[in-house]
Design a protein around this motif. Sequence first.
Motif, PDB file in Angstrom:
ATOM      1  N   ALA A 182       0.829  -1.208   0.000  1.00 57.06           N
ATOM      2  CA  ALA A 182       0.000   0.000   0.000  1.00 57.06           C
ATOM      3  C   ALA A 182       0.861   1.254   0.000  1.00 57.06           C
ATOM      4  O   ALA A 182       0.564   2.232  -0.703  1.00 57.06           O
ATOM      5  N   GLY A 183       1.948   1.257   0.772  1.00 54.58           N
ATOM      6  CA  GLY A 183       2.836   2.416   0.794  1.00 54.58           C
ATOM      7  C   GLY A 183       3.509   2.669  -0.538  1.00 54.58           C
ATOM      8  O   GLY A 183       3.669   3.823  -0.966  1.00 54.58           O
ATOM      9  N   LEU A 211       3.910   5.904  -5.591  1.00 57.32           N
ATOM     10  CA  LEU A 211       3.842   6.043  -7.050  1.00 57.32           C
ATOM     11  C   LEU A 211       2.743   7.018  -7.463  1.00 57.32           C
ATOM     12  O   LEU A 211       2.927   7.822  -8.384  1.00 57.32           O
ATOM     13  N   ALA A 212       1.589   6.952  -6.789  1.00 56.37           N
ATOM     14  CA  ALA A 212       0.515   7.898  -7.095  1.00 56.37           C
ATOM     15  C   ALA A 212       0.942   9.325  -6.770  1.00 56.37           C
ATOM     16  O   ALA A 212       0.648  10.261  -7.527  1.00 56.37           O
ATOM     17  N   GLU A 213       1.643   9.519  -5.650  1.00 60.37           N
ATOM     18  CA  GLU A 213       2.124  10.846  -5.288  1.00 60.37           C
ATOM     19  C   GLU A 213       3.147  11.349  -6.301  1.00 60.37           C
ATOM     20  O   GLU A 213       3.171  12.541  -6.645  1.00 60.37           O
ATOM     21  N   GLN A 233       4.360  14.978 -11.026  1.00 56.12           N
ATOM     22  CA  GLN A 233       4.698  15.186 -12.420  1.00 56.12           C
ATOM     23  C   GLN A 233       3.684  16.086 -13.119  1.00 56.12           C
ATOM     24  O   GLN A 233       4.034  16.850 -14.029  1.00 56.12           O
ATOM     25  N   ASP A 234       2.413  16.008 -12.696  1.00 59.78           N
ATOM     26  CA  ASP A 234       1.363  16.816 -13.326  1.00 59.78           C
ATOM     27  C   ASP A 234       1.195  18.187 -12.676  1.00 59.78           C
ATOM     28  O   ASP A 234       0.519  19.054 -13.233  1.00 59.78           O
ATOM     29  N   ALA A 235       1.794  18.370 -11.494  1.00 56.43           N
ATOM     30  CA  ALA A 235       1.590  19.632 -10.761  1.00 56.43           C
ATOM     31  C   ALA A 235       2.038  20.864 -11.541  1.00 56.43           C
ATOM     32  O   ALA A 235       1.359  21.897 -11.505  1.00 56.43           O
ATOM     33  N   PRO A 236       3.184  20.852 -12.269  1.00 59.72           N
ATOM     34  CA  PRO A 236       3.603  22.072 -12.981  1.00 59.72           C
ATOM     35  C   PRO A 236       2.719  22.449 -14.165  1.00 59.72           C
ATOM     36  O   PRO A 236       2.848  23.557 -14.698  1.00 59.72           O
ATOM     37  N   ALA A 258       7.958  -0.703 -11.434  1.00 64.91           N
ATOM     38  CA  ALA A 258       7.404  -0.800 -10.085  1.00 64.91           C
ATOM     39  C   ALA A 258       6.240  -1.785 -10.042  1.00 64.91           C
ATOM     40  O   ALA A 258       6.132  -2.591  -9.104  1.00 64.91           O
ATOM     41  N   HIS A 259       5.376  -1.768 -11.040  1.00 62.75           N
ATOM     42  CA  HIS A 259       4.252  -2.703 -11.048  1.00 62.75           C
ATOM     43  C   HIS A 259       4.720  -4.130 -11.287  1.00 62.75           C
ATOM     44  O   HIS A 259       4.127  -5.083 -10.751  1.00 62.75           O
TER      45      HIS A 259
END
Length: 503
Positions: free
Chosen positions: A212-213, A218-220, A225-228, A309-310
């Motif tokens: 879960a962590g 990975l989601a964070e 990456q999309d924040a800018p 990672a997956h």
Amino acid sequence: MRRVRGLEYHDWLLLPLVVVCFGGAIWMSVIAVDSYRAEHGGLAGDVTIEDCVFADTDDGPEWTCSGPFVSADGAVRIDAVTLHDRFRAPLEDGTTVAGTVSGPSADTLYTDDQLWWWLAGVAVAFLGIGIHFLRPILRGGTDVVTPPTVDPAHAAVADQSRSLPAEWDDVPPPSAREVTAAGAPTAAGPKRANLVIWKVLAGWLLLGSTIAGTLWYLAEWERQQDAPLTASALGTVTATRLGADDRIEVAYHDDAGDEWRVRWRPRDADSYREGGQVPLRYDPTRPDEVMPEYPEFFEFEPPQRIVFAHIALLPGFVLAWAWTWRLGRWTLGTLRRGRPAQASVRVAELHWGTEPTSYWLELRSEDRTWYQRVVWDSRLVHWLHRNPWSAERLPSSVELRRCPGFRRMYLVDVAGVGRLWPASTARSRPPINYELSPVELSSLGFTEPASRHLKMLLALAALAGGGWLLAGPPGAAYLLALIGGYQLWGGGAPWRGFYAVRP
């Protein structure tokens, strides 16, 4: 079917590798055959580059280009073929590349006449690796290792030392009545609680929490990456059906008025026509970093980090599900009434290994014999040390509680030890990849060298470092929890395993 049921944990771990090797051999063989057909009897012609797709590989950024193909005589035209070669930089649109295709329905252009030689060699290598790992699984062992040359004088001294009797070998084994009278535990004697179940539960919860962590990390990372991408614009479709992927080209203007162009692959190519509008978001400081406002309508290759990672998380999901199923069977098994049986303790050594790896029980009940691995517990080791005759030469009286399920699995209650939790299903034949032997009490005082511990620590540190680079601290914790979970699944013997009792 019996051989499949006899496969052990280590065999099931090797089977995915075998499948990957054989799959790689088949894949390379298909490409090699297509390349050979293109070289011998194929169609020669030119491809006009129309589109290039970016790929971030282990060797660095590479581009795969495609476009329409026209044969040298002009008789054959293919709407889009992909160049087998990869380029460090994209080719300019309209560039012509000469090569050969295997036929009028081909989708790949080859420019190297000797490519099929290399592909065939790689296919043979994959096939050889797959057979190498499949052979011990099918026959239950590996090649016999030739022992090293030993000095005859040293060999004579070793034989003489091994011939010396142990202290308990000088004493004849007592009868069953004497063993019982001396206080050896029986099924009717006092029982002790065995708390090894908490070790298993802790490993199971740790594995689930680290999975879960890792997913949260990975989601964070994707959100970062999309924040800018804070600026928005309305792009115009300037071209459609580009290359073999049917991509579209979208032009837009940033806040400074400069024009930028980007290419995407829509899920439905017919939904976007030239002159259509596509809303998008981009980074004001780097206008070339752009994404559509509704990315669900387009196909994007996931970042390589996410893919790896997956792949790393897949065995964790499988193990967590398998542990959940096993814990459920244990829980239902505790509710069942026990029935008497006889049990003898055995140690297992891999045919290709050099030391014991787990404890097995040889269970005899109702004129049937079953072999089952149990979770390692130091109390069992101490009990064996205190009761050498009852452990070695006389079977112990136990109680069996069968866990529900298609395959047999028993909870084993041993007086003086407690409950032994199963680490495998019970089978009617010994495991094919292990050699089961009686417990040798003289080995309980053996100490492993510090160099082995150091090597194990270095290997775990390297594994944790790779997980940290892949998915941060949760990734490192996940890989370590995965190794611990597999260790528990196979019996959970620590590094010093059966050598925890000092003489």
